[in-house]
Design an enzyme around this catalytic site. Structure first.
Site, short mmCIF file in Angstrom:
data_model
loop_
_atom_site.label_atom_id
_atom_site.label_comp_id
_atom_site.label_asym_id
_atom_site.label_seq_id
_atom_site.Cartn_x
_atom_site.Cartn_y
_atom_site.Cartn_z
N HIS A 26 -8.55 1.30 -3.92
CA HIS A 26 -9.45 1.17 -2.78
C HIS A 26 -10.13 2.52 -2.56
CE1 HIS A 26 -9.92 0.03 1.77
NE2 HIS A 26 -11.08 0.21 1.16
N ASP A 29 -7.10 -6.13 4.42
CA ASP A 29 -6.43 -4.83 4.45
C ASP A 29 -6.44 -4.29 5.87
OD1 ASP A 29 -5.45 -2.29 4.09
OD2 ASP A 29 -6.96 -1.67 2.63
N HIS A 41 -1.37 -1.28 -4.24
CA HIS A 41 -2.63 -0.88 -3.61
C HIS A 41 -2.64 0.63 -3.42
CE1 HIS A 41 -6.23 -1.83 -1.19
NE2 HIS A 41 -5.84 -0.85 -0.39
N SER A 80 0.83 -1.19 0.00
CA SER A 80 0.00 0.00 0.00
C SER A 80 0.87 1.24 0.00
CB SER A 80 -0.91 0.02 1.23
OG SER A 80 -1.54 1.28 1.36
N ASP A 135 -4.81 3.72 -1.94
CA ASP A 135 -5.91 4.12 -1.06
C ASP A 135 -6.39 5.52 -1.42
OD1 ASP A 135 -6.31 1.93 0.85
OD2 ASP A 135 -4.25 2.34 1.45
N GLY A 140 1.28 -2.21 4.27
CA GLY A 140 1.84 -0.88 4.11
C GLY A 140 3.19 -0.74 4.76
N PHE A 157 -6.97 5.22 8.18
CA PHE A 157 -5.63 5.51 8.66
C PHE A 157 -4.75 4.27 8.55
CE2 PHE A 157 -8.40 8.46 10.88
CZ PHE A 157 -7.73 9.66 10.75
N GLY A 158 -3.49 4.48 8.26
CA GLY A 158 -2.53 3.37 8.24
C GLY A 158 -1.98 3.12 9.63
#
Length: 220
Positions: free
Chosen positions: A63, A172, A30, A7, A32, A194, A140-141
């Site tokens: 996404h 995810d 990926h 990600s 986002d 990520g 949020f990551g």
């Protein structure tokens, strides 16, 4: 088949192209997309998507964590998206949205939040190339993996087997060396990672290690 999807939310935004080039062994990239409304954060838009598409031939998994995603499907296809994954919580008719994606010549997928039940969608899997199970709250990551969502994965896997479908199960959120095995054991095919990738000294080696752990857990 195991798919590792780094990600770019966890990449270095000032050197995004360089970071994407560090994972040539990734199965897909990926991307986002957040609008600050459906989720309480902003991220990338079509211009960044187009820029990423310009530095790699890898499959772009979009996404769409946005309200009214159907309005933006064509924009993200034109920017280089290869699969559009929208949230079922953001559309009125998920099957119609899937058809719209496919009419645009790309794959369709839906994502589902941790607290949203999967059962209402099990009869419609034939319309989707991927189902993305969120193992964190979207937006949020860096959040902690929620193992309680794996029941959805198992329900999806059972239905996909029963109907002989090719639908891919993705996950995810919080995927790392310490969590990927339990997700793979539950039946996940595609793993979004990520910080586990872009936070590593060698992102390509991190991708390979995640793939090895997933394959071992899945019995491949």
């Amino acid at each position: 088949m195991i798919y590792i999807a780094p990600s770019i939310l966890a990449a270095d935004y000032a050197a995004l192209g360089d970071d994407v080039r560090k994972v040539p062994n990734a199965d897909l990239i990926h991307v986002d997309i957040m609008d600050g409304h459906f989720v309480p954060n902003l991220s990338f838009g079509p211009d960044v998507t187009k820029a990423v598409n310009g530095v790699t031939d890898q499959f772009l998994d979009m996404h769409l964590m946005i309200e009214e995603p159907e309005r933006w499907f064509e924009t993200y296809v034109n920017a280089g998206g290869d699969r559009l994954v929208f949230h079922v919580e953001a559309v009125e008719d998920h099957v119609a949205a899937a058809k719209q994606c496919r009419d645009l010549g790309v794959q369709s997928g839906f994502a589902i939040k941790p607290k949203t039940p999967i059962e209402p969608y099990l009869d419609d899997l034939e319309h989707f190339d991927q189902v993305m199970v969120m193992s964190v709250e979207p937006g949020f990551g860096g959040q902690k993996f929620m193992p309680e969502v794996l029941g959805k994965v198992m329900a999806l896997r059972d239905r996909i087997r029963e109907e002989g479908l090719d639908t891919i199960i993705g996950i995810d959120g919080g995927i790392a060396n310490s969590t990927i095995a339990q997700a793979a054991e539950a039946g996940v095919d595609a793993f979004v990672a990520g910080s586990a990738v872009f936070g590593a000294d060698d992102p390509a080696a991190a991708v390979e290690r995640l793939r090895e752990l997933a394959k071992e857990a899945a019995g491949d």
